[in-house]
Design an enzyme around this catalytic site. Structure first.
Site, PDB file in Angstrom:
ATOM      1  N   PRO A   1      67.266  -9.673  54.730  1.00 11.96           N
ATOM      2  CA  PRO A   1      66.989  -9.113  53.407  1.00 11.96           C
ATOM      3  C   PRO A   1      65.866  -8.073  53.391  1.00 11.96           C
TER       4      PRO A   1
ATOM      5  N   ARG B   1      78.144  10.338  48.699  1.00 14.38           N
ATOM      6  CA  ARG B   1      79.039  10.975  47.713  1.00 14.38           C
ATOM      7  C   ARG B   1      78.278  11.785  46.678  1.00 14.38           C
TER       8      ARG B   1
ATOM      9  N   TYR C   1      75.763 -11.479  58.883  1.00 16.89           N
ATOM     10  CA  TYR C   1      77.048 -12.171  58.688  1.00 16.89           C
ATOM     11  C   TYR C   1      78.212 -11.431  59.369  1.00 16.89           C
TER      12      TYR C   1
ATOM     13  N   PHE D   1      80.040  -5.857  47.108  1.00 12.23           N
ATOM     14  CA  PHE D   1      79.738  -6.569  45.873  1.00 12.23           C
ATOM     15  C   PHE D   1      79.989  -8.039  46.105  1.00 12.23           C
TER      16      PHE D   1
ATOM     17  N   ARG E   1      73.552  -5.189  43.298  1.00 16.03           N
ATOM     18  CA  ARG E   1      74.959  -5.578  43.423  1.00 16.03           C
ATOM     19  C   ARG E   1      75.132  -7.002  43.913  1.00 16.03           C
TER      20      ARG E   1
ATOM     21  N   GLY F   1      72.149   8.478  53.380  1.00 16.67           N
ATOM     22  CA  GLY F   1      70.739   8.803  53.612  1.00 16.67           C
ATOM     23  C   GLY F   1      69.951   9.133  52.356  1.00 16.67           C
ATOM     24  N   GLY F   2      70.619   9.145  51.193  1.00 15.44           N
ATOM     25  CA  GLY F   2      69.925   9.532  49.966  1.00 15.44           C
ATOM     26  C   GLY F   2      69.183   8.395  49.296  1.00 15.44           C
TER      27      GLY F   2
ATOM     28  N   ASP G   1      82.222  11.898  51.308  1.00 12.70           N
ATOM     29  CA  ASP G   1      82.738  10.539  51.161  1.00 12.70           C
ATOM     30  C   ASP G   1      83.267  10.135  52.529  1.00 12.70           C
TER      31      ASP G   1
HETATM   32  C1  HXC Z   1      84.992  -7.400  41.921  1.00 10.00           C
HETATM   33  C2  HXC Z   1      85.111  -5.092  41.961  1.00 10.00           C
HETATM   34  C3  HXC Z   1      83.711  -4.998  41.763  1.00 10.00           C
HETATM   35  C4  HXC Z   1      82.971  -6.219  41.642  1.00 10.00           C
HETATM   36  C5  HXC Z   1      84.516  -3.002  41.893  1.00 10.00           C
HETATM   37  N1  HXC Z   1      85.551  -3.838  42.046  1.00 10.00           N
HETATM   38  N2  HXC Z   1      83.371  -3.685  41.722  1.00 10.00           N
HETATM   39  N3  HXC Z   1      85.747  -6.268  42.048  1.00 10.00           N
HETATM   40  N4  HXC Z   1      83.653  -7.377  41.726  1.00 10.00           N
HETATM   41  N5  HXC Z   1      81.654  -6.217  41.448  1.00 10.00           N
HETATM   42  C6  HXC Z   1      86.964  -3.466  42.221  1.00 10.00           C
HETATM   43  C7  HXC Z   1      87.450  -2.555  41.109  1.00 10.00           C
HETATM   44  O1  HXC Z   1      87.823  -3.322  39.971  1.00 10.00           O
HETATM   45  C8  HXC Z   1      88.648  -1.885  41.773  1.00 10.00           C
HETATM   46  O2  HXC Z   1      89.784  -2.726  41.815  1.00 10.00           O
HETATM   47  C9  HXC Z   1      88.189  -1.732  43.214  1.00 10.00           C
HETATM   48  O3  HXC Z   1      87.121  -2.687  43.408  1.00 10.00           O
HETATM   49  C10 HXC Z   1      87.663  -0.340  43.503  1.00 10.00           C
HETATM   50  O4  HXC Z   1      86.660  -0.055  42.540  1.00 10.00           O
HETATM   51  P1  HXC Z   1      86.059   1.393  42.336  1.00 10.00           P
HETATM   52  O5  HXC Z   1      84.915   1.297  41.397  1.00 10.00           O
HETATM   53  O6  HXC Z   1      87.175   2.346  42.016  1.00 10.00           O
HETATM   54  O7  HXC Z   1      85.591   1.717  43.815  1.00 10.00           O
HETATM   55  P2  HXC Z   1      84.650   2.820  44.356  1.00 10.00           P
HETATM   56  O8  HXC Z   1      84.300   3.843  43.319  1.00 10.00           O
HETATM   57  O9  HXC Z   1      85.208   3.247  45.636  1.00 10.00           O
HETATM   58  O10 HXC Z   1      83.240   2.015  44.583  1.00 10.00           O
HETATM   59  C11 HXC Z   1      83.000   1.282  45.707  1.00 10.00           C
HETATM   60  C12 HXC Z   1      82.218   0.030  45.390  1.00 10.00           C
HETATM   61  C13 HXC Z   1      80.862   0.336  44.714  1.00 10.00           C
HETATM   62  C14 HXC Z   1      82.022  -0.697  46.714  1.00 10.00           C
HETATM   63  C15 HXC Z   1      83.049  -0.805  44.474  1.00 10.00           C
HETATM   64  O11 HXC Z   1      80.128  -0.863  44.497  1.00 10.00           O
HETATM   65  C16 HXC Z   1      79.993   1.282  45.471  1.00 10.00           C
HETATM   66  O12 HXC Z   1      80.212   2.478  45.419  1.00 10.00           O
HETATM   67  N6  HXC Z   1      78.994   0.797  46.191  1.00 10.00           N
HETATM   68  C17 HXC Z   1      78.130   1.662  47.059  1.00 10.00           C
HETATM   69  C18 HXC Z   1      76.754   1.154  47.247  1.00 10.00           C
HETATM   70  C19 HXC Z   1      76.661  -0.282  47.677  1.00 10.00           C
HETATM   71  O13 HXC Z   1      77.562  -1.113  47.443  1.00 10.00           O
HETATM   72  N7  HXC Z   1      75.534  -0.606  48.301  1.00 10.00           N
HETATM   73  C20 HXC Z   1      75.265  -1.930  48.786  1.00 10.00           C
HETATM   74  C21 HXC Z   1      75.375  -1.990  50.258  1.00 10.00           C
HETATM   75  S1  HXC Z   1      74.546  -3.463  50.620  1.00 10.00           S
HETATM   76  P3  HXC Z   1      90.988  -2.622  40.716  1.00 10.00           P
HETATM   77  O14 HXC Z   1      92.005  -3.593  41.209  1.00 10.00           O
HETATM   78  O15 HXC Z   1      90.361  -2.999  39.413  1.00 10.00           O
HETATM   79  O16 HXC Z   1      91.447  -1.199  40.750  1.00 10.00           O
HETATM   80  C22 HXC Z   1      75.088  -4.418  51.806  1.00 10.00           C
HETATM   81  C23 HXC Z   1      74.086  -5.525  52.061  1.00 10.00           C
HETATM   82  C24 HXC Z   1      74.488  -6.640  52.834  1.00 10.00           C
HETATM   83  O17 HXC Z   1      76.123  -4.221  52.373  1.00 10.00           O
HETATM   84  C25 HXC Z   1      73.503  -7.775  53.129  1.00 10.00           C
HETATM   85  C26 HXC Z   1      72.395  -8.104  52.212  1.00 10.00           C
HETATM   86  C27 HXC Z   1      71.494  -9.219  52.651  1.00 10.00           C
HETATM   87  P1  NAP Z   2      72.287   1.443  49.208  1.00  8.22           P
HETATM   88  O1  NAP Z   2      71.021   2.138  48.825  1.00  8.22           O
HETATM   89  O2  NAP Z   2      73.253   1.117  48.139  1.00  8.22           O
HETATM   90  O3  NAP Z   2      72.979   2.290  50.342  1.00  8.22           O
HETATM   91  C1  NAP Z   2      74.348   2.519  50.442  1.00  8.22           C
HETATM   92  C2  NAP Z   2      74.553   4.001  50.623  1.00  8.22           C
HETATM   93  O4  NAP Z   2      75.912   4.242  50.994  1.00  8.22           O
HETATM   94  C3  NAP Z   2      74.288   4.803  49.354  1.00  8.22           C
HETATM   95  O5  NAP Z   2      73.415   5.868  49.677  1.00  8.22           O
HETATM   96  C4  NAP Z   2      75.655   5.346  48.952  1.00  8.22           C
HETATM   97  O6  NAP Z   2      75.515   6.643  48.368  1.00  8.22           O
HETATM   98  C5  NAP Z   2      76.360   5.386  50.288  1.00  8.22           C
HETATM   99  N1  NAP Z   2      77.823   5.278  50.131  1.00  8.22           N
HETATM  100  C6  NAP Z   2      78.528   4.319  49.498  1.00  8.22           C
HETATM  101  N2  NAP Z   2      79.830   4.594  49.528  1.00  8.22           N
HETATM  102  C7  NAP Z   2      79.961   5.740  50.243  1.00  8.22           C
HETATM  103  C8  NAP Z   2      81.072   6.531  50.619  1.00  8.22           C
HETATM  104  N3  NAP Z   2      82.325   6.202  50.288  1.00  8.22           N
HETATM  105  N4  NAP Z   2      80.846   7.661  51.350  1.00  8.22           N
HETATM  106  C9  NAP Z   2      79.576   8.011  51.696  1.00  8.22           C
HETATM  107  N5  NAP Z   2      78.487   7.305  51.356  1.00  8.22           N
HETATM  108  C10 NAP Z   2      78.683   6.177  50.624  1.00  8.22           C
HETATM  109  O7  NAP Z   2      71.957   0.045  49.943  1.00  8.22           O
HETATM  110  P2  NAP Z   2      71.042  -0.299  51.208  1.00  8.22           P
HETATM  111  O8  NAP Z   2      70.516  -1.659  50.972  1.00  8.22           O
HETATM  112  O9  NAP Z   2      70.095   0.797  51.498  1.00  8.22           O
HETATM  113  O10 NAP Z   2      72.121  -0.412  52.369  1.00  8.22           O
HETATM  114  C11 NAP Z   2      72.092   0.426  53.506  1.00  8.22           C
HETATM  115  C12 NAP Z   2      72.775  -0.275  54.667  1.00  8.22           C
HETATM  116  O11 NAP Z   2      72.056  -1.445  55.037  1.00  8.22           O
HETATM  117  C13 NAP Z   2      74.198  -0.729  54.414  1.00  8.22           C
HETATM  118  O12 NAP Z   2      74.987  -0.538  55.555  1.00  8.22           O
HETATM  119  C14 NAP Z   2      74.041  -2.204  54.147  1.00  8.22           C
HETATM  120  O13 NAP Z   2      75.211  -2.930  54.415  1.00  8.22           O
HETATM  121  C15 NAP Z   2      72.939  -2.531  55.121  1.00  8.22           C
HETATM  122  N6  NAP Z   2      72.214  -3.766  54.861  1.00  8.22           N
HETATM  123  C16 NAP Z   2      71.328  -3.826  53.845  1.00  8.22           C
HETATM  124  C17 NAP Z   2      70.613  -4.983  53.660  1.00  8.22           C
HETATM  125  C18 NAP Z   2      69.581  -5.106  52.591  1.00  8.22           C
HETATM  126  O14 NAP Z   2      68.997  -6.170  52.426  1.00  8.22           O
HETATM  127  N7  NAP Z   2      69.281  -4.070  51.846  1.00  8.22           N
HETATM  128  C19 NAP Z   2      70.826  -6.081  54.502  1.00  8.22           C
HETATM  129  C20 NAP Z   2      71.754  -5.973  55.529  1.00  8.22           C
HETATM  130  C21 NAP Z   2      72.432  -4.801  55.711  1.00  8.22           C
HETATM  131  P3  NAP Z   2      76.548   7.261  47.287  1.00  8.22           P
HETATM  132  O15 NAP Z   2      76.705   6.249  46.211  1.00  8.22           O
HETATM  133  O16 NAP Z   2      75.888   8.538  46.879  1.00  8.22           O
HETATM  134  O17 NAP Z   2      77.815   7.536  48.036  1.00  8.22           O
END
Ligand code: HXC
Ligand code: NAP
Length: 288
Positions: A198, A47, A155, A105, A207, A23-24, A73
């Site tokens: 989107p 987190r 998807y 990612f 990402r 929610g942040g 988390d």
């Molecule tokens: C390949 C990757 C990678 C990348 C990390 N890894 N990033 N591999 N490409 N870009 C690998 C690392 O090398 C590691 O493997 C493993 O993943 C775990 O990495 P950590 O950094 O230790 O993980 P962690 O700290 O838990 O971070 C989680 C995360 C990070 C998912 C990797 O991106 C994150 O915290 N994201 C949160 C916010 C987010 O992603 N928001 C987007 C949601 S959008 P090894 O083997 O090296 O140890 C969404 C939209 C969908 O879902 C639709 C849009 C239209």
């Molecule tokens: P975002 O800002 O990156 O949101 C992801 C949130 O999840 C961040 O606040 C992150 O905060 C939190 N998070 C990640 N890992 C976590 C963990 N281990 N524990 C607790 N919290 C965690 O991206 P967003 O675009 O707003 O995405 C929100 C939702 O919409 C997601 O479910 C995504 O799949 C969905 N979605 C987005 C789009 C789009 O176009 N934007 C499209 C389809 C679906 P911390 O890093 O502080 O933990």
């Protein structure tokens, strides 16, 4: 009236308390803001406590509502229990859980390590399932009704290359949504999902379209309505599904993507590239 405006009437969620994971930032922040504007109180979790605290401060100032930031988390069950405990201590009862937190990612799947695959599954599928289980058990024990709203993607049912861990995890969340909608309906607990297309956010877009990919692949062009989503229109839908106005909606996934995924699915949809002149030529060819 416009889609950039709030939809529900003032005070529609007065007396309601919600938990919003992730929610942040991004969409979680926008949905939280609208819940507050409608009179609800909201616990935001993720987190990073510093991000949560500054969001809470900003949203309280902007809306006059009450926000409780709690670090959690979603992979850690004890932290989930602590969020629920703190929410109940502060406000007595939680009425709804918005599972919005996610990790994602973009990568060719063969380049992923097993840890990378697990990282996304653990956050998206296991995190959502664990939070849902903890909250659901609590509601059932306390004989309270409640509502789950899970943010998935389009998807979730088509699958998608290059985001395979996310596609697997979101498909699981959709299955969770539909399964519990039926199983827990007897307790007065509803489960629904939203599948956004989107919607620009820093977290997702940096990402999923890093570097100059955002310019190369303009997502608005993929959408039949030729635009990306506005956060308010998603917030309107989320507030409705979390409110009692949607009391008979259960087990549904509502797509809000301007027709994007169907465009990719329909066999002849690429014919929108055919110009009126070309259609004239086609008609001439068939002797019209
Ligand atoms: C390949 C990757 C990678 C990348 C990390 N890894 N990033 N591999 N490409 N870009 C690998 C690392 O090398 C590691 O493997 C493993 O993943 C775990 O990495 P950590 O950094 O230790 O993980 P962690 O700290 O838990 O971070 C989680 C995360 C990070 C998912 C990797 O991106 C994150 O915290 N994201 C949160 C916010 C987010 O992603 N928001 C987007 C949601 S959008 P090894 O083997 O090296 O140890 C969404 C939209 C969908 O879902 C639709 C849009 C239209
Ligand atoms: P975002 O800002 O990156 O949101 C992801 C949130 O999840 C961040 O606040 C992150 O905060 C939190 N998070 C990640 N890992 C976590 C963990 N281990 N524990 C607790 N919290 C965690 O991206 P967003 O675009 O707003 O995405 C929100 C939702 O919409 C997601 O479910 C995504 O799949 C969905 N979605 C987005 C789009 C789009 O176009 N934007 C499209 C389809 C679906 P911390 O890093 O502080 O933990």
């Amino acid at each position: 009236m416009q889609y950039t405006e709030g939809m529900l009437r003032e005070g529609a969620l007065k007396g309601k308390n919600y938990i919003v994971t992730g929610g942040g930032t991004g969409l979680g922040r926008s949905m939280t803001k609208y819940l507050l504007e409608l009179g609800a109180q909201v616990v935001i979790t993720s987190r990073k406590i510093d991000v949560l605290q500054s969001t809470a401060k900003e949203l309280e100032k902007e809306t006059g509502g009450k926000v409780l930031p709690v670090a959690c988390d979603v992979r850690e069950n004890e932290q989930i229990e602590e969020v629920i405990k703190q929410a109940e201590a502060e406000w007595g009862q939680v009425h709804g859980l918005l599972n919005n937190a996610a990790g994602n990612f973009i990568s060719p799947t063969e380049r992923l390590s097993h840890r990378a695959f697990s990282a996304v599954l653990d956050i998206v599928l296991k995190g959502t399932a664990q939070f849902t289980l903890a909250m659901g058990k609590r509601w059932i024990d306390q004989k309270q009704t409640g509502v789950f709203l899970n943010i998935v993607t389009t998807y979730s049912w088509t699958g998608s290359g290059y985001v395979v861990p996310s596609a697997c995890a979101k498909a699981g969340v959709l299955a969770l949504t539909r399964s519990l909608a039926v199983e827990w309906a007897k307790y007065g607990i509803r489960s629904n999902a939203i599948a956004p297309g989107p919607f620009p956010t820093e977290g997702a877009w940096s990402r999923l379209l890093p570097g100059d990919l955002a310019e190369k692949f303009d997502l608005a062009k993929r959408v039949p309505l030729k635009r990306v989503g506005e956060h308010q229109e998603l917030a309107n839908l989320a507030a409705y599904l979390l409110s009692d106005f949607s009391a008979f909606v259960n087990g549904e996934v509502v797509t809000i993507d301007g027709g994007e995924w169907l465009k990719g699915a329909g066999e002849f949809n690429m014919l929108d590239m055919v110009s009126p002149d070309m259609w004239d030529a086609v008609e001439k060819m068939r002797g019209k």
